[in-house]
Design an enzyme around this catalytic site. Structure first.
Site, PDB file in Angstrom:
ATOM      1  N   ASN A   9      -7.967   4.270   8.687  1.00 42.82           N
ATOM      2  CA  ASN A   9      -7.400   3.096   9.362  1.00 42.82           C
ATOM      3  C   ASN A   9      -7.500   3.152  10.878  1.00 42.82           C
ATOM      4  O   ASN A   9      -7.387   2.139  11.542  1.00 42.82           O
ATOM      5  CB  ASN A   9      -5.945   2.878   8.946  1.00 42.82           C
ATOM      6  CG  ASN A   9      -5.118   4.137   8.995  1.00 42.82           C
ATOM      7  OD1 ASN A   9      -5.460   5.151   8.383  1.00 42.82           O
ATOM      8  ND2 ASN A   9      -4.037   4.090   9.730  1.00 42.82           N
TER       9      ASN A   9
ATOM     10  N   GLY B 212       0.814  -1.214   0.000  1.00 43.33           N
ATOM     11  CA  GLY B 212       0.000   0.000   0.000  1.00 43.33           C
ATOM     12  C   GLY B 212       0.848   1.265   0.000  1.00 43.33           C
ATOM     13  O   GLY B 212       0.520   2.244  -0.676  1.00 43.33           O
TER      14      GLY B 212
ATOM     15  N   CYS C  45       2.546   3.521  13.737  1.00 39.75           N
ATOM     16  CA  CYS C  45       3.649   4.473  13.529  1.00 39.75           C
ATOM     17  C   CYS C  45       3.779   5.435  14.699  1.00 39.75           C
ATOM     18  O   CYS C  45       4.856   5.920  14.995  1.00 39.75           O
ATOM     19  CB  CYS C  45       3.411   5.291  12.258  1.00 39.75           C
ATOM     20  SG  CYS C  45       2.605   4.386  10.970  1.00 39.75           S
TER      21      CYS C  45
END
Ligand code: PLP
Length: 388
Positions: A152, A72, A326
């Site tokens: 997400n 992605g 992240c």
């Protein structure tokens, strides 16, 4: 993952055994390079082309509009940078949102350093982008609109059909990062007027390190992986044949069962939401109540640190997330939660639960039971809580 209850399917998923079985022959038996001329490479070449066809059908595309990438992230980078460079004679303005995945956000930030201008649209407090805000941001320099299909972290599904219609009317390219949506909700790139769409196999029970960019016929983002004639000269590098085969097998399975999976996961998610909201005080559900991925629940618990909550859940054998992987390990609250207007202290106390095929109601009851005691214990340690 022994003894673990896994509630982090937005981060990645386990590869299905049937998918692994389909991939296996392409490692050591039919391992030939698909680009070679001898007869044994035909099997590999055929597998790649058959997979391309399967993937195209699942999103309503044509076979020759699918370009394999390493995932992605690469698909997002290629679509955005490639479109920016290819159209820089027409204009230098890009429209995106504040709550994109970092693969999109960081790419846009880099383009700003290179002289492009980027408008970051703010979602509303429920995590939905308004098409009217995009329309207001369009200038005669706008060359690309890139808006994620589903977020997400908070799972919200964007009005992609409307955005596609607007982009088409204005003659502006439209890319969508659909990594969370592919396989989870029905997608038809033609009906939705999508020019480019990013996908990634490991989000729907396929292998990691393989994805694709759908590029509508006639659209030509600048090539940025040089070095070979693969993918019609547009993305060089020897094809990841086992990955491609696994990608297609996993997506085919997800596509064939989209509705029943969505129904099953949606009911389980709604049960989880009801239980948490009824049994724990001072909790907020982030995102939209219905316009969200069937497997996503995202909560903010007041007077609590999300990291402390995650660690306590881990000790109980529960794997969940506080936002994007992240940002974990850093003290910055999630950019997604800030974009929907949560104050820092509330954003800090967030928990993302993303359900999958392997979860059960029994596991949800276990999660809720543990959450009740952990949240209570952490709050008792919080000076802010006692003041209330
Ligand atoms: C996981 C994810 C990506 C990155 O995909 P990779 O295949 O892991 O590089 C991009 N966008 C969204 C929305 C994602 O969830």
């Amino acid at each position: 993952m022994k003894g673990q209850i896994y509630f982090d399917h937005a981060a990645t998923t386990a590869v299905k055994p049937e998918v692994i079985a389909k991939m296996l022959p392409y490692f050591a038996v039919d391992y030939a390079n698909p680009s070679s001329v001898y007869s044994i490479s035909r099997t590999a070449r055929h597998a790649v082309e058959e997979s391309r066809e399967t993937i195209a059908q699942c999103i309503g595309a044509d076979k020759d509009e699918i370009y394999f990438t390493s995932g992605g992230t690469e698909a997002d980078n290629w679509a955005i940078r490639g479109s920016a460079y290819a159209n820089k004679n027409k204009g230098n303005h890009i429209i995106t949102t504040e709550f994109e995945h970092h693969a999109v956000l960081h790419t846009c930030k880099q383009l700003e350093k290179e002289g492009f201008e980027v408008t970051y649209i703010k979602p509303d407090s429920e995590g939905i982008i308004h098409t009217s805000d995009i329309e207001k941001a369009i200038t005669d320099k706008t060359i690309l609109i890139t808006i994620m299909f589903a977020n997400n972290e908070i799972g919200t599904i964007q009005p992609i059909y409307e955005i596609g219609k607007l982009a088409k009317e204005k003659g502006i390219l439209f890319h969508t990062d659909a990594v969370q949506a592919v396989g989870a909700v029905p997608i038809n790139v033609k009906e939705m007027n999508i020019d480019m769409l990013s996908m990634s196999a490991h989000k729907f029970y396929g292998p990691k390190g393989i994805g694709a960019l759908y590029v509508r016929k006639g659209v030509r983002p600048q090539v940025f992986m040089q070095g070979g004639a693969q993918e019609k000269n547009r993305r060089a590098g020897t094809e990841n044949v086992p990955g491609i085969v696994g990608f297609a097998a996993a997506l085919f399975d997800a596509c064939m069962h989209t509705e029943e999976n969505a129904l099953k996961l949606g009911q389980m998610r709604d049960y989880l939401i009801t239980e948490v909201m009824n049994k724990i005080p001072y909790v907020k559900l982030n995102g939209h109540i219905s316009k969200r991925l069937p497997n996503n629940a995202n909560f903010s618990f007041e007077f609590i640190e999300g990291e402390a909550l995650l660690l306590s859940l881990d000790l109980e054998g529960i794997a969940a997330s506080s936002g994007s992987a992240c940002t974990s390990g850093s003290l910055d609250p999630s950019h997604v939660l800030l974009s929907i207007g949560l104050p820092h202290e509330i954003a800090h106390g967030s928990l993302r639960i993303t359900l999958g095929d392997d979860n059960t109601y029994y596991q949800i009851d276990y999660l809720v039971e543990k959450l009740i005691t952990i949240v209570d214990r952490l709050r008792k340690m919080s000076p802010l809580y006692h003041e209330n």
